[in-house]
Design an enzyme around this catalytic site. Structure first.
Site, PDB file in Angstrom:
ATOM      1  N   ASP A 101      49.450  40.156  45.099  1.00 31.93           N
ATOM      2  CA  ASP A 101      49.474  39.960  43.703  1.00 31.93           C
ATOM      3  C   ASP A 101      50.772  39.167  43.661  1.00 31.93           C
ATOM      4  O   ASP A 101      52.026  39.431  42.836  1.00 31.93           O
ATOM      5  CB  ASP A 101      49.892  41.291  42.902  1.00 31.93           C
ATOM      6  CG  ASP A 101      48.485  41.928  42.871  1.00 31.93           C
ATOM      7  OD1 ASP A 101      47.951  42.767  43.811  1.00 31.93           O
ATOM      8  OD2 ASP A 101      47.789  41.863  41.942  1.00 31.93           O
TER       9      ASP A 101
ATOM     10  N   ASN B 150      40.985  39.836  40.924  1.00 34.12           N
ATOM     11  CA  ASN B 150      40.346  39.436  39.807  1.00 34.12           C
ATOM     12  C   ASN B 150      41.211  38.364  38.988  1.00 34.12           C
ATOM     13  O   ASN B 150      40.533  37.533  38.201  1.00 34.12           O
ATOM     14  CB  ASN B 150      40.523  40.693  38.705  1.00 34.12           C
ATOM     15  CG  ASN B 150      42.154  40.815  38.244  1.00 34.12           C
ATOM     16  OD1 ASN B 150      42.990  40.902  39.382  1.00 34.12           O
ATOM     17  ND2 ASN B 150      42.234  41.316  37.113  1.00 34.12           N
ATOM     18  N   HIS B 151      42.337  37.753  39.183  1.00 33.66           N
ATOM     19  CA  HIS B 151      42.732  36.650  38.983  1.00 33.66           C
ATOM     20  C   HIS B 151      42.420  35.376  39.695  1.00 33.66           C
ATOM     21  O   HIS B 151      42.261  34.253  38.914  1.00 33.66           O
ATOM     22  CB  HIS B 151      44.269  36.388  38.769  1.00 33.66           C
ATOM     23  CG  HIS B 151      44.911  37.121  37.696  1.00 33.66           C
ATOM     24  ND1 HIS B 151      45.411  36.554  36.672  1.00 33.66           N
ATOM     25  CD2 HIS B 151      45.113  38.550  37.449  1.00 33.66           C
ATOM     26  CE1 HIS B 151      46.036  37.608  35.920  1.00 33.66           C
ATOM     27  NE2 HIS B 151      45.766  38.689  36.286  1.00 33.66           N
TER      28      HIS B 151
ATOM     29  N   HIS C 246      41.059  45.229  45.897  1.00 35.55           N
ATOM     30  CA  HIS C 246      41.751  44.813  44.680  1.00 35.55           C
ATOM     31  C   HIS C 246      41.234  45.327  43.348  1.00 35.55           C
ATOM     32  O   HIS C 246      40.289  44.570  42.816  1.00 35.55           O
ATOM     33  CB  HIS C 246      42.018  43.396  44.735  1.00 35.55           C
ATOM     34  CG  HIS C 246      42.874  42.661  43.687  1.00 35.55           C
ATOM     35  ND1 HIS C 246      43.939  42.326  43.748  1.00 35.55           N
ATOM     36  CD2 HIS C 246      42.510  42.557  42.358  1.00 35.55           C
ATOM     37  CE1 HIS C 246      44.598  41.842  42.884  1.00 35.55           C
ATOM     38  NE2 HIS C 246      43.608  41.867  41.744  1.00 35.55           N
TER      39      HIS C 246
ATOM     40  N   HIS D 106      46.224  44.836  43.398  1.00 31.26           N
ATOM     41  CA  HIS D 106      45.981  44.624  41.918  1.00 31.26           C
ATOM     42  C   HIS D 106      47.038  45.472  41.044  1.00 31.26           C
ATOM     43  O   HIS D 106      47.470  44.935  40.074  1.00 31.26           O
ATOM     44  CB  HIS D 106      44.621  45.477  41.685  1.00 31.26           C
ATOM     45  CG  HIS D 106      44.326  45.163  40.149  1.00 31.26           C
ATOM     46  ND1 HIS D 106      44.236  43.800  39.366  1.00 31.26           N
ATOM     47  CD2 HIS D 106      44.001  45.944  39.113  1.00 31.26           C
ATOM     48  CE1 HIS D 106      43.980  44.336  38.338  1.00 31.26           C
ATOM     49  NE2 HIS D 106      43.722  45.469  38.085  1.00 31.26           N
TER      50      HIS D 106
ATOM     51  N   HIS E 180      50.676  46.715  40.136  1.00 30.62           N
ATOM     52  CA  HIS E 180      51.820  45.958  40.224  1.00 30.62           C
ATOM     53  C   HIS E 180      52.890  46.938  40.720  1.00 30.62           C
ATOM     54  O   HIS E 180      53.927  46.232  41.159  1.00 30.62           O
ATOM     55  CB  HIS E 180      52.099  45.083  38.951  1.00 30.62           C
ATOM     56  CG  HIS E 180      51.205  43.885  39.020  1.00 30.62           C
ATOM     57  ND1 HIS E 180      51.762  42.773  38.432  1.00 30.62           N
ATOM     58  CD2 HIS E 180      50.056  43.426  39.404  1.00 30.62           C
ATOM     59  CE1 HIS E 180      51.008  41.760  38.589  1.00 30.62           C
ATOM     60  NE2 HIS E 180      49.826  42.203  39.184  1.00 30.62           N
TER      61      HIS E 180
END
Lengths: 495, 495
Positions: free
Chosen positions: A11, A119-120, A208, A236, A238
């Site tokens: 991340d 996912n980003h 993730h 994922h 944080h």
């Protein structure tokens, strides 16, 4: 020569707030720090847990900057000292260059980077490419763990060997949580094992997904994962919880490295950011924590005005000024703390991120955030959102859907639905309390059932219950082999 | 060992119409063909004249595909056989890796690609990056000819040597024509020469600007370019005129490779597309034309209905049907021609681009283009715009601003303006007719003056006239050295 040294991070969110004049460069600075640690520690490879990019379509500047860092830190003459035993055409089947970058004779790679997508930065569009594919096509990153089917996921590990240590590296790029939850329940997810010497591998899985529960099926319960795994690197989430902790029901350990940049002003993000230096020798592992020194400091505190009746009286006409003065005092203290905690790294940005959450329940009025912000324009990185007013914090936490069997029964449901409810009740009544899976508490299971019933996916309900019963049986059986448990404990040495 | 072999191409426009289900892949196929030619011909390098990308921010697919092609064709073990004598930190000063890619010890480059940027893929944004910088940061392309100042452009050549042949490679990435025109006029553009053996270099200049006149200052007159240049590779103009032709007033030759994809349905684009294999030995050159075999065929024809009074009578109630039948016949013939002209390359797309321009002046009515298009849906690549109706074509060509000194005089201009006009008149009256520069005919100069006067840039007028006078004087002086002229003629050998 038998120990893998792996730099573990996740991340990184390159490009987050890139247009912010103060914070715009933060992600790039820290990415360079991470790669610099990899280089200085002479790691065998870097393992990333997704969301290297913040945006699905990162800006030109972000892609450029990322390529620059990878080329600068990951190319060079130091030889890579592990080999790959698996069929790379399978591991990287969706790539135009389906082999690991360091074995490409046209590229001089000293630190291979392996990454799943998050996912980003997940694959999108007709071409089903993601930003990582740009890097992998340029030969600067190995994108793996990509499943292309929505019917069935077979996770085929990359098999790595260094001396006598063998790692089976499993990866699963981000998939919408609910879909993946369903696929696990429906047994559509298979982790393939090496054919020979199945037990000789250190099984490392990088994923993730939501680990904390955001709704009944909107996360991946740890228990869904196969128990032959030794370590899960969980992206994922944080909050940095990088020191491996054991799942209570399964054999494996989980390391949650957390993000290397603060993207939400929540307490989890205020936990000091670390990356990990994972040592794997045979089936033993050690996770060394490396504190990141370039992350912008972030301090968050809560104030509940009603907790200070001595200071604030809502009927006092000057109470708002008093509150404001109190908040300023708080912010000043936080700024002092932030200043003290700076790590002395010249690349660490100066201005801290400060957040003061003010619960003004009890008849108080919020003051002008705008004017307050102005005062800190030059001292904090996020002047506009230092103060966050909210009310009745305690009530929010009570939210959640209670199990309501009556409601379910009153629906025009078929006989089977009732039978499933019975099964659920029976399951929880008979299971020993001490081994009840945190995975699906009675309430959690109820929610899951309700969701499935709502969607009239009756087969799925049966599957869910069956899956859970089987899992519990297996767990109970394995719980008894205490000897093995102890063996695993031995394998983990924390720093 | 003394001959440079350079593959010359331009305006590849990767990603043009990429979402078109029929034509979407065309640019990628032809780019691969171009690089394949480079590989098969074992060229020393590839020289691109800008607009490698169609979009300033090309899609992920386009960037990915471009990286794939470059990595596939331009990396490998064949050694690069020329050296670079200039200071690469100057040549590539804006790059994060300011050296030519084939000398990077971490990259195994067999075909270096040098490219300037075009107007489609020019640097933009706060970071002043362009799409080529992604490629150059990945080590797969050498982006050069970038000027960062708007005050002054110093073009510093990349100095290349192979055996006894030395090339000074000048590049100038696209700049808005009017700005560059002004800068030339104001002597803000300087082409730097190597300090030693100035005359021993083959001076090759690549530029991406309007060559044909689109308004008074909206192009770059060939004469603006320094006459020590031997060959100009002129990008931006899409019509293939790759065989070098000599500028009538200057010493140099110009090769206009043209685009490798049809982006506008105009006659210039229907000229067969070629790339060039430029051989340079000492100061001699030879341009070998290579026909591109994967370019989608394009046929364009004009029909003037009024030219066929025997066929069409506007008073006939069935005239529209007759016109439509006639157009269909035409299109069928064009389809036949297109089919015959296919080159047999299996990668050449099947469906041709067809355009029939119909001048319906003279009382005719256009028929339904929609219905006409439907008929060709499966046979042409551009069914929606096969037919283009227009009227009074001949009148459009008469446009242009006539010189109107009266108008200038009647403006509230200062004395100086009049003096400048006198200068202009005097210049054209006294200059020998046969050496009048095609660059600025009396009308052209008038327009230029008018534009400058309109903008009250009086200094610029003086500069323009001075520049032109000096240029003419120099030209006249040099014209006399016939011996030299002949020498240059010898230097060019066409295939």
């Amino acid at each position: 020569m038998n120990t893998f040294k792996i730099l573990v991070a996740t991340d990184i969110h390159l490009g987050y707030l890139e247009k912010d004049p103060v914070r715009g460069n933060d992600t790039f600075v820290t990415f360079n720090e991470i790669l610099d640690h990899a280089q200085k520690n002479e790691v065998d490879f870097v393992l990333l847990g997704g969301d290297l990019f913040h945006d699905n379509k990162p800006s030109r500047k972000t892609v450029h900057s990322c390529l620059e860092s990878l080329r600068k830190y990951c190319m060079g003459d130091r030889p890579v000292q592990f080999e790959i035993l698996s069929d790379q055409a399978v591991n990287f089947h969706y790539s135009k260059f389906p082999w690991v970058n360091y074995q490409d004779e046209n590229l001089n790679i000293s630190i291979p980077v392996f990454s799943i997508h998050g996912n980003h930065d997940d694959p999108t569009g007709a071409d089903a490419l993601c930003a990582l594919d740009i890097l992998s096509c340029a030969g600067l990153l190995n994108h793996f763990g990509r499943s292309t089917s929505v019917e069935k996921i077979d996770i085929s590990p990359i098999l790595l060997r260094k001396g006598r240590t063998k790692i089976a590296l499993y990866g699963l790029g981000a998939i919408p949580d609910e879909r993946l939850y369903r696929m696990f329940v429906n047994k559509q997810v298979t982790m393939l094992r090496p054919k020979e010497d199945e037990d000789s591998w250190f099984n490392l899985f990088v994923i993730h997904q939501n680990r904390s529960k955001h709704g009944a099926t909107n996360y991946i319960p740890e228990q869904f994962l196969d128990d032959f795994i030794n370590l899960v690197v969980w992206g994922h989430e944080h909050e940095c919880k990088i020191a491996p902790f054991q799942n209570e029901q399964q054999r494996f350990y989980i390391s949650q490295p957390g993000s290397s940049v603060v993207t939400s002003l929540s307490p989890g993000e205020a936990v000091k950011k670390h990356i990990g230096l994972l040592h794997v020798k045979g089936k033993k592992m050690k996770m060394e924590k490396i504190a990141l020194e370039t992350v912008r400091t972030f301090h968050i505190e809560d104030v509940v005005l009603a907790d200070h009746p001595d200071l604030f009286n809502p009927d006092n006409p000057n109470v708002t000024q008093a509150i404001q003065a109190f908040c300023m005092e708080k912010v000043e203290l936080m700024l002092d703390t932030a200043e003290r905690e700076r790590l002395g790294n010249p690349r660490q940005p100066e201005k801290p991120i400060i957040r003061l959450r003010v619960d003004y329940a009890g008849g108080f009025e919020p003051f002008s955030v705008h004017r307050f912000s102005q005062k800190y324009m030059h001292r904090v990185a996020n002047p506009k959102d230092i103060i966050h007013f909210f009310r009745h914090r305690e009530q929010k936490e009570k939210k959640g859907i209670d199990l309501n069997f009556g409601k379910l029964v009153s629906r025009p449901a078929e006989g089977m639905t009732l039978r499933v409810e019975d099964l659920v009740k029976q399951y929880f009544q008979t299971a020993e309390k001490k081994v009840q899976l945190s995975l699906l508490t009675e309430r959690g299971m109820g929610e899951a059932v309700q969701e499935f019933v709502d969607k009239e996916e009756k087969d799925a309900i049966e599957e869910l219950v069956k899956f859970q019963l089987e899992k519990t049986q297996r767990f109970l059986k394995e719980r008894r082999t205490d000897a093995e448990e102890e063996k695993i404990d031995e394998e983990v040495m924390f720093c």
